[in-house]
Design a protein around this motif. Structure first.
Motif, short mmCIF file in Angstrom:
data_model
loop_
_atom_site.label_atom_id
_atom_site.label_comp_id
_atom_site.label_asym_id
_atom_site.label_seq_id
_atom_site.Cartn_x
_atom_site.Cartn_y
_atom_site.Cartn_z
N THR A 86 0.83 -1.21 0.00
CA THR A 86 0.00 0.00 0.00
C THR A 86 0.86 1.26 0.00
OG1 THR A 86 -0.17 -0.07 2.42
CG2 THR A 86 -1.93 -1.14 1.16
N THR A 87 2.06 1.16 -0.56
CA THR A 87 2.94 2.32 -0.62
C THR A 87 2.46 3.30 -1.69
OG1 THR A 87 4.38 1.10 -2.13
CG2 THR A 87 4.93 1.03 0.20
N GLY A 88 3.05 4.50 -1.68
CA GLY A 88 2.61 5.54 -2.59
C GLY A 88 2.67 5.18 -4.05
N SER A 89 3.62 4.35 -4.43
CA SER A 89 3.78 3.98 -5.84
C SER A 89 2.67 3.05 -6.34
CB SER A 89 5.14 3.30 -6.05
OG SER A 89 5.25 2.14 -5.24
N ARG A 91 -0.52 3.67 -6.12
CA ARG A 91 -1.76 4.43 -6.27
C ARG A 91 -2.55 4.03 -7.52
NH1 ARG A 91 0.37 8.65 -5.17
NH2 ARG A 91 -0.27 8.80 -2.98
N ASP A 92 -1.89 3.92 -8.66
CA ASP A 92 -2.61 3.59 -9.90
C ASP A 92 -3.04 2.13 -9.95
OD1 ASP A 92 -2.26 6.19 -10.76
OD2 ASP A 92 -0.46 5.74 -11.93
N ILE A 94 -3.94 0.19 -7.23
CA ILE A 94 -4.84 -0.22 -6.14
C ILE A 94 -6.20 -0.70 -6.65
CG2 ILE A 94 -6.21 0.65 -4.20
CD1 ILE A 94 -3.49 -0.16 -3.34
N SER A 120 3.30 -0.62 4.24
CA SER A 120 4.04 0.51 3.66
C SER A 120 5.34 0.57 4.44
CB SER A 120 3.23 1.80 3.73
OG SER A 120 2.78 2.04 5.07
N ARG A 144 -5.10 2.12 1.12
CA ARG A 144 -4.72 3.47 0.74
C ARG A 144 -3.24 3.48 0.37
NH1 ARG A 144 -9.35 3.48 0.82
NH2 ARG A 144 -10.82 4.89 1.88
N ALA A 145 -2.92 4.10 -0.75
CA ALA A 145 -1.53 4.13 -1.23
C ALA A 145 -0.81 5.33 -0.62
CB ALA A 145 -1.50 4.21 -2.75
N GLN A 146 0.14 5.04 0.27
CA GLN A 146 0.93 6.10 0.88
C GLN A 146 2.13 5.50 1.60
OE1 GLN A 146 -1.56 8.04 3.76
NE2 GLN A 146 -2.03 6.16 4.86
#
Length: 293
Positions: A86-89, A91-92, A94, A120, A144-146
């Motif tokens: 669920t890391t920021g990268s 996001r697309d 998910i 994450s 959630r991507a973060q």
């Protein structure tokens, strides 16, 4: 309820699961130390072989045949920990991951248990392992991507957290990036996870396909534990991979034996699993060894 397990120590020592069998039913106990082996058998055409019995399997520990103390057939249920990046990268990716995971959950049998975990820079339990499908689906909506990527720590911590669950169990991990936040390095994480004896099915996606350390960890864990490593070259490939894993898990066997008392805890012991049958060309996927703690 969402439970954070970021405080779980990275140095948790993985204890061996103990259990004993009565006829074809298995009762798990913690007073006997056994080494467990998850094995999947394929025929010459690559199709899973079901219906094998305890007597048809043979376990060799450093070349010596060991009595099988416990056995679960391929039709017995299993517990699955679904570990999702669920890391920021991510996001697309998910949305595709959510859809694929929902299909995976629906493909499970009624008694199969599944839990949803995200990672994450720490590991989060989004839904505990159980048969409540609605809870697992709700957990997927909380992805959630973060944040950064603590892949090595998360796999190690999750293996330690679920290793005492009875019966067949497995970790499925999907990641799209290299580790940039773990305390453990790749070698330490692989060593701890493989000692737990839990099959790991690793899915590399996105940037992870170009990250040598992340991809090597997934291949090492899958090969040593009896799981399998996959590459998702596009987010749409994830659903087909999850479907393949679901089918695989429903055709596995669980074997267990008691190690000899004189075996040294620090030694790595090689395992060889074979099937006695008139048909030739069977292939077996199982963990390749163990070390006592």
């Amino acid at each position: 309820m969402r439970n954070s397990i970021r405080t779980l120590p990275a140095h948790v020592v993985v204890a061996m699961l103990a259990f004993s069998a009565f006829a074809q039913n298995v009762t798990f106990k913690e007073d006997v130390r056994l080494v467990e082996i998850y094995a999947t058998v394929f025929d010459h055409g690559g199709r899973p072989v079901r219906g094998l019995t305890r007597e048809q399997f043979e376990i060799r520990d450093d070349g010596l045949v060991q009595p099988i103390r416990a056995f679960e057939a391929s039709d017995r249920s299993f517990s699955c920990a679904l570990l999702l990046d669920t890391t920021g990268s991510m996001r697309d990716a998910i949305p595709a991951v959510r859809n694929a995971a929902r299909e995976f959950i629906e493909a499970l049998r009624p008694n199969d248990a599944v839990g949803i975990y995200g990672f994450s820079d720490h590991l989060d339990e989004l839904s505990e392992i159980g048969t409540d499908r609605a809870a697992a689906r709700r957990a997927l909506t909380r992805l959630r991507a973060q944040g950064r990527t603590a892949l090595f720590d998360s796999i190690s911590q999750l293996a330690a957290a679920i290793q005492n669950r009875p019966g067949k169990k497995v970790i499925i991990v999907l990641t799209d990036g290299g580790d940039n936040a773990s305390i453990l390095n790749r070698q330490a994480a692989a060593e701890r996870a493989r000692k737990a004896g839990i099959p790991v099915f690793g899915i590399a996606e996105g940037e992870a396909l170009q990250d040598a350390a992340a991809e090597k960890l997934l291949h090492e864990l899958s090969a040593a534990s009896g799981g399998r490593a996959y590459k998702a070259n596009h987010p749409k490939d994830i659903e087909a991979i999850f479907s393949s894993i679901a089918s695989d898990l429903q055709n596995g066997y669980l074997l267990a034996f008691r190690p000899q008392e004189e075996e040294k805890k620090t030694d790595w012991h090689e395992l060889q699993i074979s099937v006695k049958t008139e048909e030739q060309g069977f292939k077996i996927r199982a963990r390749t060894g163990y070390a006592l703690e």
